[in-house]
Design a protein around this motif. Sequence first.
Motif, mmCIF file in Angstrom:
data_model
loop_
_atom_site.group_PDB
_atom_site.id
_atom_site.type_symbol
_atom_site.label_atom_id
_atom_site.label_comp_id
_atom_site.label_asym_id
_atom_site.label_seq_id
_atom_site.Cartn_x
_atom_site.Cartn_y
_atom_site.Cartn_z
ATOM 1 N N ARG A 243 0.831 -1.204 0.000
ATOM 2 C CA ARG A 243 0.000 0.000 0.000
ATOM 3 C C ARG A 243 0.866 1.254 0.000
ATOM 4 N NH1 ARG A 243 -5.410 0.040 1.501
ATOM 5 N NH2 ARG A 243 -6.391 -1.881 0.730
ATOM 6 N N THR A 244 0.436 2.261 -0.757
ATOM 7 C CA THR A 244 1.094 3.567 -0.734
ATOM 8 C C THR A 244 0.204 4.612 -0.063
ATOM 9 O OG1 THR A 244 0.238 4.069 -2.943
ATOM 10 C CG2 THR A 244 2.462 3.113 -2.807
ATOM 11 N N ARG A 245 -1.047 4.237 0.178
ATOM 12 C CA ARG A 245 -1.967 5.146 0.856
ATOM 13 C C ARG A 245 -2.988 4.332 1.647
ATOM 14 N NH1 ARG A 245 -2.731 10.441 -0.081
ATOM 15 N NH2 ARG A 245 -1.479 10.246 -1.972
ATOM 16 N N LEU A 246 -3.284 4.811 2.854
ATOM 17 C CA LEU A 246 -4.224 4.092 3.714
ATOM 18 C C LEU A 246 -4.946 5.088 4.614
ATOM 19 C CD1 LEU A 246 -5.205 1.250 4.643
ATOM 20 C CD2 LEU A 246 -3.416 1.341 6.393
ATOM 21 N N LYS A 247 -6.273 4.946 4.711
ATOM 22 C CA LYS A 247 -7.064 5.801 5.587
ATOM 23 C C LYS A 247 -7.583 4.979 6.768
ATOM 24 C CE LYS A 247 -8.551 9.126 2.073
ATOM 25 N NZ LYS A 247 -9.718 9.797 1.424
ATOM 26 N N LEU A 248 -7.385 5.532 7.961
ATOM 27 C CA LEU A 248 -7.798 4.839 9.186
ATOM 28 C C LEU A 248 -8.803 5.686 9.945
ATOM 29 C CD1 LEU A 248 -4.271 3.755 10.497
ATOM 30 C CD2 LEU A 248 -5.833 2.422 9.061
#
Length: 280
Positions: A243-248
């Motif tokens: 992953r290069t982007r992740l929203k938590l």
Amino acid sequence: MVKIFLLFSLFFSFSYAAELKDKEDLLTQKIKSFISPSTFVKDRAYIDIIFSPREDYYNSEGRVDSVKVIQTLKDNGILNLFFKTPREINISFKTEGTPLFFIKIMSDSLRNIGYYRYVTKESSFNESEFIWKISLISEYAADPLILSQELKKSNCEIVDIIRETHSDWSYVINMKNAKLNISTLEDSEEFRLKRSLYSYWLDVSKIDKIEITSSSRNDWYPYIAYYDKSLKLLRVIKIDEKRTRLKLEMRENTHYIKISDIYSLKNIKDDLVLKPTIKK
């Protein structure tokens, strides 16, 4: 009337003297527990001088301040924590706090003062107390003053120190107001996680969402663990793809998170960039 007043005055004078004597006895016992009998006898006159006024070595609850006693002994060259050759040291920690939370704080504190290699010898937990015993090989005993300063960063206090033998120590820790000594994310303040050999721990109690950006040079396979204020595990996210982007999203009761990699933190070569936000 005057006689009665004098009798009362005499009674309270004796009571105060007796109370002071008890306190002196407790302090003397504590001093003796940290040094050898021969050292105590040899330096007795000097000890009486450096521990004056004696009332300064008691806290507001009337308990001997062990950390302050050790500091005075060390500063005056009476207590030596070094050994001639490396030997096994046994340390016992006691607290009324949550076991997992306590071990996390103690492990971080020990690592920060240079103790990386130790072995858990025993742990026990009942309704009133948790005990964690470790052993390690070292040329010197863990310095109680340095450990005390490190624990204060997590709002923990050393209540008592007991030197059971020359190389065996026992600590009683108050962690009533404990917290992890880690970075706290603030709204809209970009935060960078530098390359590390250890998992990243963050205080997320002030934010609701995080967007994590990873560079193309990273081979990041996200592992995210959510914890409450007492470090109870709430949930875990594992993503078995780069992953290069992740929203938590921080759900209710989430206080801490741990960010890692499913396989190895060596996969994270560049910074992970975090952008936290709160609900509008």
